[in-house]
Design an enzyme around this catalytic site. Structure first.
Site, PDB file in Angstrom:
ATOM      1  N   ASP A  33       0.819  -1.210   0.000  1.00 26.70           N
ATOM      2  CA  ASP A  33       0.000   0.000   0.000  1.00 26.70           C
ATOM      3  C   ASP A  33       0.856   1.265   0.000  1.00 26.70           C
ATOM      4  O   ASP A  33       0.339   2.369  -0.188  1.00 26.70           O
ATOM      5  CB  ASP A  33      -0.952   0.019   1.206  1.00 26.70           C
ATOM      6  CG  ASP A  33      -2.170  -0.874   0.971  1.00 26.70           C
ATOM      7  OD1 ASP A  33      -2.169  -1.605  -0.039  1.00 26.70           O
ATOM      8  OD2 ASP A  33      -3.116  -0.851   1.774  1.00 26.70           O
ATOM      9  N   ASP A  93     -12.670  36.723 -33.860  1.00 29.71           N
ATOM     10  CA  ASP A  93     -11.977  35.453 -34.000  1.00 29.71           C
ATOM     11  C   ASP A  93     -12.707  34.320 -33.278  1.00 29.71           C
ATOM     12  O   ASP A  93     -12.639  33.170 -33.677  1.00 29.71           O
ATOM     13  CB  ASP A  93     -10.562  35.603 -33.428  1.00 29.71           C
ATOM     14  CG  ASP A  93      -9.662  34.497 -33.918  1.00 29.71           C
ATOM     15  OD1 ASP A  93      -9.149  34.628 -35.041  1.00 29.71           O
ATOM     16  OD2 ASP A  93      -9.496  33.505 -33.184  1.00 29.71           O
ATOM     17  N   GLY A 139      -9.412  29.680 -34.457  1.00 31.95           N
ATOM     18  CA  GLY A 139     -10.348  30.659 -34.983  1.00 31.95           C
ATOM     19  C   GLY A 139     -10.485  30.798 -36.485  1.00 31.95           C
ATOM     20  O   GLY A 139     -11.150  29.999 -37.128  1.00 31.95           O
ATOM     21  N   LEU A 140      -9.839  31.796 -37.042  1.00 39.26           N
ATOM     22  CA  LEU A 140     -10.038  32.106 -38.448  1.00 39.26           C
ATOM     23  C   LEU A 140      -9.663  30.944 -39.344  1.00 39.26           C
ATOM     24  O   LEU A 140     -10.212  30.781 -40.416  1.00 39.26           O
ATOM     25  CB  LEU A 140      -9.225  33.346 -38.823  1.00 39.26           C
ATOM     26  CG  LEU A 140      -9.896  34.668 -38.468  1.00 39.26           C
ATOM     27  CD1 LEU A 140      -8.963  35.825 -38.765  1.00 39.26           C
ATOM     28  CD2 LEU A 140     -11.201  34.826 -39.249  1.00 39.26           C
TER      29      LEU A 140
END
Lengths: 534, 428
Positions: free
Chosen positions: A36, A287, A422-423
């Site tokens: 553990d 944008d 974006g663009l």
């Protein structure tokens, strides 16, 4: 029994470790079998901490089961105390120790150590990690402050007029999502309205700091998953009100400041934009038009999921198509949120179910945990991580809060970047079928060598001859296999920009199925487009 | 040397073997479940179903470290409160989960039911469950069981338990025939290299356990010579011996000396001449020497400590000391099987500080006092030691990376040289 391939949460003792690893002067003795101890690596490798968590494991083995594991507990407690000299000692047990019932807490309390010894009940077969953290923090605060609880009915002294209001920030822990930076950002935010941060806990706190909690005027429940029990108790016992809004996103940050103003009795009206955030403008810029209605599936802890949904809907112009959480304790918040956005909430800790839902929804963006990153990668969907459980890359070296105004800036960048820029997206639509500006051309920023890491949801940019099989290009539902595509329809489909092609194919097939059409023609394609057009 | 509890001689004083010091205390090792992480990559048609707690699931996820970007061929059947209430219910639950797994992965040839600490403590009889389920799925999938609990196993011993479970499944080698069985998970590329070398030596047939697919089980019998590629497979070796096979005593195939000694043990058993062995291995050895020379410079004279983890510590220490010129400060091993380590112990310097077991805090005290140039340790300890200014090497990389054999000797040295090279580069 529950079949689990990957899991969102560890056992409750991991939650306890997150609390003690956050603090100074506290030590946990964990009755646990050998093996553990793996848990240490979560802190040292994933969070990249320079110190081991303050945990001593008894690491019992089979040969000890025959003799006396109780003696082993006592030796371990004694050794840990001698070596680490903690000011508070916590004692708990992991799942196997729970079965052998040694009651290590009682054993340790009986040893007469000169510091508070708190015993943790961590039911490993019924509860999970977040619950364990919440419970441990509560037991710790309650255990230390109980002797100082004022008589019932006694109200806290009113704040002297010449003293600035003081707030405690409660809930940040080790292995949390961006806690370190959120604390800094929220501290700055509060300072901007004239509020001082008194104690931050558990992250960075000492037992002495916990004793100072009642001196503050109010508490900020920054991460309800780990602090809501504590805040509730402090409210009841010390009359300390709780600020419940979590300041993730521009709107929520404003609401947070309003709530702080109301609770602290101060005017925050003038200070509503103390730090300029670029996010609202970026989001309004031309944008960002392409972000409109992007379909988002959110799955995370409840706090981050609910906050993310609001940001998506109100601040980024996305459409929330799915929301869910693995944190059953906070399922109600997520259910309410789902109702607000008219979607079916998914409350589960089975990542296979989340994967199934994601495959059905085919969102354009997934916001989730490390598991969703995994799912999204398999399904070829862009993804950003918004909540624990997280991996090493979610502990960035740079300053990257999620909360406050700077947090909103960070979120804008990290959620938008996985999507097509974006663009670029508009240009591809405008110039579709251009001989050198097409979906199989290598993006310029990747150089001539190309890459297989082209944003998901798209076709791999290699040549057609690779016969690249892209998830977005493949039929998704089993029923669709009975529907065939006419060759010219298939050709026409190829003219659709690749990043929406998967959706077009899916919608067309769904339309065909609904209309009982066996063969999809060019007509069907455009009929479907008109049918689903938004 | 503070805090060492018991000391005992590996054998009689003056025999030239190092003294072994035993330690008992807190240990920092993975349990045997971690072995699943490499076993499922090797045995391509196997699925590992751990019957355990949420901790087991969490361990596997963490030990796999990074997410594997393919669906893993392992899972956990997490025990809940109601499973603990009654065992009959538990068996029904197990049947349901197994059905679910097999429905999801129809390509599975062998399903391992893997016992854990909690399933062992509640005495869930997985052997019986495997027998029952074998009846249900006969002809479609083989169902086996083994225990990899932290109560019984550390880290690499999980592989031992798994391979031991395969031994009864191996078909009988007809009497009068002979074969070589190489035990231990090896990366395919290494396995192929060894297969080529054995072929060139005229030794055969050669089989490897575990096989890549469980449809390719090698046969086993009186004529089988067993050769260990990994030093942690004592139980599997004994199970093979119980079926009449005989174990070849050899060093382990790390570095030139180890690999040559390992192959020599086979050639001697097969009656291949020393000249033939030298001729066949000469090109590979020359390559390995060239490769090693690059790293010897950064390793020579550097001091190294091993914390107990994988049981590879002793053979690796031998390689680093004898072939790379490193100084051994402390060699810790979680468990020492003297029979399997006999050839290796002879090659260690008599005065080496050799510890078995662990008392973590005391061992760290010694380490801080020693301040070796490099420490081999588990993942949980590496960064804290780095932050104390000690350079480290993760031991888990040594079980995942191809490091066996002549052609990997330089790669093995490189694993140790890289942290030192990096330390020399950094100016931050």
């Amino acid at each position: 029994m529950q079949l689990t391939l990957w899991s969102y949460e560890g056992p409750p003792h991991i939650g306890a470790m997150r609390v003690v690893a956050s603090m100074q002067g506290v030590h946990l003795v964990l009755h646990a079998p050998q093996g553990d101890t793996y848990a240490d690596l979560l802190f040292t490798m994933i969070e990249r901490r320079g110190t081991r968590p303050p945990v001593t494991y008894t690491t019992f083995q089979a040969r000890e089961l025959g003799s006396d594991t109780a003696e082993l507990v006592k030796t371990s407690v004694g050794d840990a105390f001698e070596r680490f000299k903690p000011r508070v000692l916590l004692v708990g047990e992991a799942c196997t120790a729970e079965l052998i019932q040694d009651q290590p807490g009682a054993l340790a309390r009986g040893m007469g150590l000169p510091v508070p010894v708190l015993s943790l009940e961590l039911p490993a077969y019924a509860r999970k990690e977040c619950w364990g953290a919440n419970e441990t923090f509560y037991q710790l605060v309650r255990g230390l402050l109980k002797p100082r609880v004022p008589e019932a009915g006694r109200h806290p002294e009113p704040r002297p007029a010449d003293r600035r209001p003081r707030a405690n920030l409660l809930g940040p822990t080790a292995l949390g999502f961006r806690c370190r930076d959120d604390i800094e950002e929220v501290t700055r935010l509060l300072a901007s309205v004239g509020v001082d941060v008194h104690v931050v806990a558990p992250l960075g706190a000492t037992p002495e700091d916990l004793l100072r909690i009642p001196e503050a005027d109010f508490n900020v429940c920054l991460y309800p998953e780990t602090a809501d029990q504590t805040c509730l108790w402090l409210e009841r016992m010390f009359g300390q009100p709780t600020v419940k809004t979590v300041p993730i996103g521009i709107g929520a940050t404003h609401d947070f400041l309003d709530e702080v103003g109301r609770i602290a009795g101060i005017d925050v009206a003038d200070a509503k934009s103390p730090i300029s955030s670029r996010m609202p403008w970026y989001s309004r810029s031309v944008d960002s038009t392409y972000l409109t209605g992007k379909r988002v599936f959110i799955f995370a802890d409840a706090t981050h999921a609910v906050a993310a949904a609001r940001m998506c809907a109100e601040e980024l112009g996305f459409a929330v198509v799915g929301i869910g959480t693995y944190a059953r304790e906070f399922a109600r918040d997520v259910r309410e949120c789902a109702k607000r956005y008219g979607v079916e909430p998914l409350i589960t800790d089975d990542y296979l179910e989340v994967e199934k839902r994601a495959a059905e929804l085919q969102p354009e963006l997934m916001l989730g945990t490390q598991m969703e990153r995994h799912i999204a990668k398999r399904l070829g969907i862009p993804c950003a991580v918004i909540s624990a459980p997280v991996h090493v890359q979610d502990f960035p070296a740079r300053y990257a809060p999620q909360m406050g105004f700077e947090g909103a800036n960070v979120i804008f960048d990290t959620w938008v970047h996985p999507l097509m820029m974006g663009l670029e997206e508009h240009l591809i639509t405008m110039f579709r079928e251009d001989f050198e500006f097409h979906d199989s051309a290598t993006p310029s920023h990747l150089g001539s060598g190309g890459s297989t890491n082209w944003p998901a949801g798209s076709e791999s940019p290699g040549s057609e001859s690779q016969a690249a099989v892209d998830p977005a290009d493949m039929p998704v539902s089993a029923d669709a296999s009975t529907i065939t595509w006419a060759a010219e329809a298939e050709q026409e489909l190829k003219k659709i920009p690749f990043f929406v092609r998967g959706k077009a194919r899916r919608n067309t097939e769904r339309f065909a199925e609904e209309q009982g059409i066996q063969t999809i023609t060019v007509e069907t394609l455009y009929d479907a487009k008109a049918h689903f057009g938004r | 040397m503070s805090g060492l509890q018991t000391q005992d001689r590996a054998s009689a004083v003056g025999d030239g073997l190092p003294v072994v010091t035993r330690e008992r205390g807190q240990r920092q090792v993975f349990c045997g479940l971690a072995g699943i992480v490499w076993l499922h990559r090797k045995i391509q048609d196997a699925f590992f179903l751990v019957i355990g707690s949420r901790t087991c699931a969490h361990l596997l996820q963490s030990a796999a470290g990074v997410m594997i970007f393919a669906e893993p061929r392992f899972a956990t059947a997490i025990l809940h409160e109601r499973d603990l209430a009654g065992l009959a219910d538990c068996n029904a639950e197990l049947d349901r989960v197994v059905a679910e797994v097999l429905e999801r992965r129809p390509d599975i040839g062998t399903l391992f039911l893997v016992g854990s600490c909690p399933s062992e403590v509640i005495k869930l009889d997985l052997a019986k469950a495997a027998e029952r389920l074998s009846g249900v799925y006969r002809g479609r999938v083989r169902i086996l069981d083994y225990s990899a609990s932290g109560l019984e196993t550390t880290f690499t011993q999980g592989e031992d338990a798994c391979l031991k479970a395969l031994v009864p499944e191996l078909p009988q080698l007809p009497s009068g025939e002979r074969s070589l069985l190489v035990l231990g998970t090896l990366p395919d590329v290494v396995e192929d290299q060894f297969a080529r070398l054995f072929a060139d030596l005229g030794i055969g047939p050669v089989h490897f356990l575990p096989p890549r697919r469980t449809t390719e089980f090698p046969s086993l019998g009186n004529g089988t010579k067993v050769l260990l590629a990994q030093p942690f497979l004592g139980e599997t070796a004994r199970a093979c011996e119980a079926r009449g096979a005989s174990l070849l005593s050899a060093p382990y195939p790390f570095g030139i000396e180890g690999t040559l000694g390992w192959m020599r043990a086979v050639t001697e058993a097969w009656g291949v001449t020393r000249e033939r062995l030298d001729a066949v291995t000469a090109p590979a050895i020359a390559r390995a020497q060239r490769g090693l020379s690059h790293h010897r410079e950064s390793l020579e004279g550097k001091r190294i400590s091993f914390l107990p983890d994988s049981q590879l510590e002793i053979p690796l220490a031998r390689f680093l000391q004898r072939e790379c010129g490193m100084d051994l400060v402390e060699v810790g091993t979680p468990f020492l099987d003297r029979r399997l380590m006999a050839e290796e112990m002879r090659l260690l310097p008599e005065d080496v500080r050799l510890t078995e077991g662990q008392d973590l805090e005391r061992q760290l005290d010694r380490l801080r006092e020693d301040r070796p140039d490099l420490t081999v340790c588990g993942l949980g300890l590496a960064n804290p030691l780095e932050s104390e200014g000690l350079r480290t090497k993760w031991s888990i990389e040594l079980v995942f990376t191809p490091v066996h054999g002549f052609d990997q000797a330089a790669d093995l040295a490189e694993l140790f040289a890289r942290p030192l090279r990096r330390a020399a580069l950094l100016r931050v």
